[in-house]
Each structure stands twice: as C-alpha cells, then as structure tokens.
Design an enzyme around this catalytic site. Structure first.
Site, PDB file in Angstrom:
ATOM      1  CB  CYS A 106      58.728  49.311 -22.314  1.00  0.00           C
ATOM      2  SG  CYS A 106      57.233  50.159 -22.982  1.00  0.00           S
ATOM      3  CB  THR A 107      61.026  49.865 -27.245  1.00  0.00           C
ATOM      4  OG1 THR A 107      59.553  50.625 -27.432  1.00  0.00           O
ATOM      5  CG2 THR A 107      61.179  48.365 -27.318  1.00  0.00           C
ATOM      6  CG  HIS A 108      57.498  54.357 -25.678  1.00  0.00           C
ATOM      7  ND1 HIS A 108      56.644  53.237 -26.319  1.00  0.00           N
ATOM      8  CD2 HIS A 108      57.141  55.637 -25.681  1.00  0.00           C
ATOM      9  CE1 HIS A 108      55.999  54.151 -26.826  1.00  0.00           C
ATOM     10  NE2 HIS A 108      55.876  54.759 -27.259  1.00  0.00           N
ATOM     11  CB  CYS A 162      56.283  47.290 -29.889  1.00  0.00           C
ATOM     12  SG  CYS A 162      54.896  47.936 -28.761  1.00  0.00           S
ATOM     13  CG  ASN A 163      59.649  45.282 -24.993  1.00  0.00           C
ATOM     14  OD1 ASN A 163      60.699  43.891 -25.062  1.00  0.00           O
ATOM     15  ND2 ASN A 163      59.702  46.569 -25.253  1.00  0.00           N
ATOM     16  CB  THR A 164      53.142  46.370 -25.523  1.00  0.00           C
ATOM     17  OG1 THR A 164      53.631  46.448 -24.888  1.00  0.00           O
ATOM     18  CG2 THR A 164      51.564  45.927 -26.143  1.00  0.00           C
ATOM     19  CG  ASP A 222      56.874  51.235 -30.274  1.00  0.00           C
ATOM     20  OD1 ASP A 222      56.302  50.346 -29.758  1.00  0.00           O
ATOM     21  OD2 ASP A 222      57.379  52.561 -29.536  1.00  0.00           O
ATOM     22  CB  SER A 223      52.411  51.482 -29.051  1.00  0.00           C
ATOM     23  OG  SER A 223      53.743  52.218 -28.149  1.00  0.00           O
ATOM     24  CD  GLU A 276      54.897  58.233 -27.571  1.00  0.00           C
ATOM     25  OE1 GLU A 276      54.186  58.741 -28.842  1.00  0.00           O
ATOM     26  OE2 GLU A 276      55.283  57.058 -28.578  1.00  0.00           O
ATOM     27  CE1 TYR A 289      49.666  49.854 -31.389  1.00  0.00           C
ATOM     28  CE2 TYR A 289      51.263  48.677 -31.284  1.00  0.00           C
ATOM     29  CZ  TYR A 289      51.247  49.436 -31.593  1.00  0.00           C
ATOM     30  OH  TYR A 289      50.440  49.358 -33.393  1.00  0.00           O
ATOM     31  N   GLY A 290      49.891  49.222 -24.683  1.00  0.00           N
ATOM     32  CA  GLY A 290      50.576  48.468 -23.253  1.00  0.00           C
ATOM     33  C   GLY A 290      48.646  47.897 -22.307  1.00  0.00           C
TER      34      GLY A 290
END
Ligand code: DGL
Length: 274
Positions: free
Chosen positions: A184-186, A74-76, A11-12, A152, A43-44
C-alpha cells in the site's frame, strides 16, 4: 499530445506521495499533478464499483488538465480499476501492485509477508499475481485496517501506529518471514517504525521506484519525455479539506506546496460509498 504536458497521479490520499517522490527523483523535468482523494479515503474497505467510479472521475479531471499519462499511485485502486481505465483512456495508464516477484527473488527462506489493504488482498488481480510469481512460497498476508488513516493524520510515528503495527507484524514474524512487501503506498512512510519492530534483518520491499522506472519507459516509448530545459513542478489537488491537507503534504514534499480544491463535479459521486 505535447511532451511538456503534465503527468497525472492519484491516490485515495497522501500515500501516493511515496510514488510521486520517486517519479520526481527519476524524472526531474516532468510537470506533475497529484490528486489526494481525501474525502473518499480510505479506499481499502470500499466496494470495487465505488473505487472504479472514483478512478474514472479523477482520471477524467486529469485529462481535462491535459495529462499525457496517468499513474494510479494506489494498489487498491489499481486492483479495482486499472483495466477499466485502460479500456476507457487513450493515454498510458501506469498502475502498481504488491511487489511479489521482487520479494520472491529477495527471500532466502521462502516466507514472505504482505501488508496491504483488504481491497488489494481480496482482489482477483492479487490472486493472479500470487499464482504467477509465488509458486512454492509461503505467503502470509495481513490486511492493515487503520494504518492509512494514521498516515493521513501525520501520525506515522505515534503510539497508535506502533500498537497497530505490532499487532499486524506479530503473525508474520511468528511465521518466520524474511521479506515483507509494503503493498500500500501509505506504508513506506511507516518504514522506520516497521524496521524498529521487525528488526533490521527483514527486507522491506515497496514499488515506488519500479513504478517510476516503468513510467519513464512508457513515456520514452511514445516520445513523451519532458524537454530537458523544463524544470518540473508539482500541483496538488484534493477532494477533501485543502487547509487540513496543506501542512501534511508540505511536511512530505520538498518543494513549496499549494493545495487546490477539485471542482464539485470531481468531488462527489453518484454511487454510495458501500
Ligand atoms: N494507498 C492506497 C494503496 O496503495 C490505498 C489506501 C486506502 O485508501 O485504503 O492501496
């Protein structure tokens, strides 16, 4: 490819840990390698070509680590690069996308909200997803700049997160959504705050558990599930600052955590970030 080889996940940043914990719960015998591409987070808002370059570089590193499958947590990055990876890699590549189909099934009033990054919402893949599964539904999309950075920093329960979420949720609540997709995975780490603001009657849908089930299915198909005798462990790598990331991951991961630095070739990319 041996069945006791690791599964590579990236992921980012730390958002993909919301997927990794579902993988760990469903597949406790698997060895896991997780990469947080923290130096290039978020990344978004980045160009598709840049995300594709990162996805390729990180996947190549995972292949060097003998990964038997790759999960783009990560969806993005899935929207930008999953097809490219599938074209280049011979191993299974599992991606993820906002859960439009389950949300369509869950919604009672046909009003669905989608919280995701700008990159995901603008992607052709997301447009295709809507035309496939959201016919006749009112879908209210909301890009959420700034939320990823707060997660983050471990500030998912901070006044700043509350302020941003109030702002992003207001138009969805005004539109009367009864279901919100966490695209979004966050964002699963923000669930308690989202529920507090949106209220308990609004269903929140994320994709981590479905991704883990899909991964299990792909491994089963190829006879690649880890032997039951093996006790799974997780190794963590980052393109960012290992000392900074260590306590953040340790807070979210129930096992001892050691974060290693990616080799220089896997950290920098030729392409500029924009
Ligand atoms: N966690 C990522 C996603 O699922 C990307 C967040 C970001 O770096 O912008 O979309």
């Amino acid at each position: 490819m041996p069945a006791n080889a690791p599964i590579g996940v990236f992921d980012s940043g730390i958002g993909g840990l919301s997927v990794l914990r579902e993988i760990r719960a469903l597949l406790p015998h698997e060895q896991l390698i997780y990469i947080a591409d923290s130096r290039h987070m978020p990344y978004g808002s980045k160009a598709q070509a840049f995300i594709q370059a990162r996805a390729l570089t990180l996947s190549e590193f995972l292949c060097q680590q003998q990964a038997k499958a790759i999960v783009v947590a990560c969806n993005t990055a899935t929207a930008a690069a999953a097809e490219l990876l599938r074209g280049r890699m011979t191993l299974p590549v599992v991606g993820m996308e906002p859960a439009v189909k389950p949300a369509a099934a869950a919604s009672r009033n046909g009003h669905i909200g989608v919280l995701a990054t700008e990159g995901t919402l603008k992607s052709a893949r997301f447009a295709a997803l809507l035309s496939r599964f959201a016919d006749g539904l009112a879908v209210h999309t909301q890009p959420c700049h700034g939320l990823v950075e707060l997660v983050e920093r471990g500030q998912e329960d901070s006044p700043a997160a509350r302020m941003l979420l109030k702002r992003y949720l207001a138009p969805l609540l005004h539109a009367g959504v009864d279901t919100i997709i966490l695209g979004c995975t966050h964002y699963p780490f923000l669930k308690p705050l989202i529920t507090e603001i949106a209220g308990p009657d609004i269903a929140l849908i994320d994709t981590g558990a479905a991704v883990a089930r899909h991964l299990r299915h792909r491994l089963e198909q190829q006879a690649l599930l880890a032997p039951q005798a093996q006790q799974g462990q997780a190794a963590f790598w980052t393109s960012g600052d290992t000392a900074q990331l260590q306590p953040v991951i340790a807070r979210l991961w129930p096992e001892p955590v050691v974060v290693q630095a990616l080799p220089p070739a896997a950290i920098s990319d030729q392409l500029s970030a924009q």
